[in-house]
Design an enzyme around this catalytic site. Structure first.
Site, short mmCIF file in Angstrom:
data_model
loop_
_atom_site.label_atom_id
_atom_site.label_comp_id
_atom_site.label_asym_id
_atom_site.label_seq_id
_atom_site.Cartn_x
_atom_site.Cartn_y
_atom_site.Cartn_z
CG ASP A 67 -0.27 -0.54 2.47
OD1 ASP A 67 0.96 -0.39 2.61
OD2 ASP A 67 -0.97 -1.11 3.31
CG ASN A 136 -8.59 -1.67 12.38
OD1 ASN A 136 -7.63 -2.27 11.91
ND2 ASN A 136 -9.13 -0.62 11.80
CG HIS A 138 -5.63 -2.34 9.07
ND1 HIS A 138 -5.77 -1.03 9.47
CD2 HIS A 138 -4.28 -2.57 9.12
CE1 HIS A 138 -4.57 -0.53 9.72
NE2 HIS A 138 -3.66 -1.44 9.52
CD GLU A 143 -8.63 0.63 8.06
OE1 GLU A 143 -8.52 -0.31 8.87
OE2 GLU A 143 -8.05 1.72 8.20
C1 F6R Z 1 1.56 -1.19 6.06
C2 F6R Z 1 0.30 -1.93 6.20
C3 F6R Z 1 -0.45 -1.93 7.48
C4 F6R Z 1 0.44 -2.14 8.71
C5 F6R Z 1 -0.40 -2.08 9.99
C6 F6R Z 1 0.46 -2.23 11.22
O1 F6R Z 1 2.11 -1.38 4.78
O2 F6R Z 1 -0.13 -2.54 5.26
O3 F6R Z 1 -1.44 -2.94 7.44
O4 F6R Z 1 1.08 -3.38 8.60
O5 F6R Z 1 -1.09 -0.88 10.05
O6 F6R Z 1 1.34 -1.13 11.31
P1 F6R Z 1 2.51 -1.10 12.42
O7 F6R Z 1 3.45 -2.19 12.05
O8 F6R Z 1 3.12 0.26 12.26
O9 F6R Z 1 1.85 -1.34 13.72
#
Ligand code: F6R
Length: 244
Positions: A67, A136, A138, A143
């Site tokens: 992403d 959450n 995701h 989401e």
């Molecule tokens: C980032 C992504 C998100 C993160 C998630 C956890 O490329 O796809 O799904 O993996 O938000 O983020 P951290 O590791 O910062 O807690």
């Protein structure tokens, strides 16, 4: 799902790096799907060390990021493009032609999403997809909600995600509200998945991902339907998996 619980973040990062480097030794021209965020930083640091010591070579690897924020320019230091240059493509020696990430500032977002999905398919899909998880549940920026999208798409970030991401931005107004992300179908087509989670804040989402039913309310729970998933956790992220 194979669940591996490690003592702490450092050990989690080392084990994840061993899994990825062994994968690349077996398949030097693998297509890797990659996450950004805090969780994989230790893994990327370990891999960079292995590359420096000549233990593994990423020269033939192709990468696709999950992403990118939208809208954001590639020169913005908070962009995932800059993150990847700093933490992965640069230290691991991935040539620009092999490093793919959604454009965060396309003239036509729908066309850019179709194009990204097509590029992934033309590369043969991901051999190994590295994932983090949101508090959450995701994955990528898919989401929770009544329905999930299969292909790469422009997604609105949930209030929890915007608030979690705000730690990386100076002003609340700068925190992106949208992102271009691979869809659940894109992720599920990866031949192997490595999901990483560290810290107490992820414990509930991990419990629901592994022990709950398959539900769009916890997008990561769909990974239960994938045939080859390894979930690597530190003890804090595994708190909700304790029996009794
Ligand atoms: C980032 C992504 C998100 C993160 C998630 C956890 O490329 O796809 O799904 O993996 O938000 O983020 P951290 O590791 O910062 O807690």
């Amino acid at each position: 799902m194979k669940i591996v619980v490690l003592q702490d973040y450092s050990s989690l990062s080392k084990h994840a790096a061993a899994l990825v480097s062994e994968f690349i030794q077996r398949r030097p021209a693998a297509v890797l799907g990659l996450a950004t965020g805090s969780t994989p930083l230790g893994l990327y640091r370990e891999l960079a060390g292995m590359v420096r010591r000549g233990r593994v070579d990423f020269g033939r690897v192709t990468t696709f990021n999950l992403d990118e924020y939208y809208p954001i320019s590639r020169t913005n230091p908070q962009s995932y493009y800059c993150y990847m240059r700093r933490h992965f493509w640069g230290p691991l020696g991935i040539a620009p032609g092999r490093a793919h990430i959604p454009d965060g500032n396309p003239a036509d977002a729908a066309a850019a999403c179709r194009d990204y999905e097509l590029k992934i398919r033309r590369a043969g899909g991901m051999d190994l997809q590295v994932l983090g998880i949101g508090i959450n549940g995701h994955i990528g920026f898919n989401e929770p909600g009544p329905r999930l999208t299969a292909e790469t798409h422009l997604a609105s970030l949930s209030p929890e995600t915007i608030s979690a991401n705000s730690r990386h931005f100076e002003k609340a107004a700068d925190v992106p509200r949208s992102a271009i992300t691979m869809g659940l179908g894109t992720i599920m087509r990866a031949r192997e998945v490595l999901l990483l989670a560290s810290g107490k804040s992820k414990a509930r989402a991990i419990g629901e991902t592994i022990r709950g039913g398959l539900t769009t309310a916890v997008p990561a729970s769909l990974l239960q339907a994938h045939p080859r998933v390894t979930v690597m956790l530190d003890r804090e992220a595994a708190l909700c998996l304790r029996r009794g």
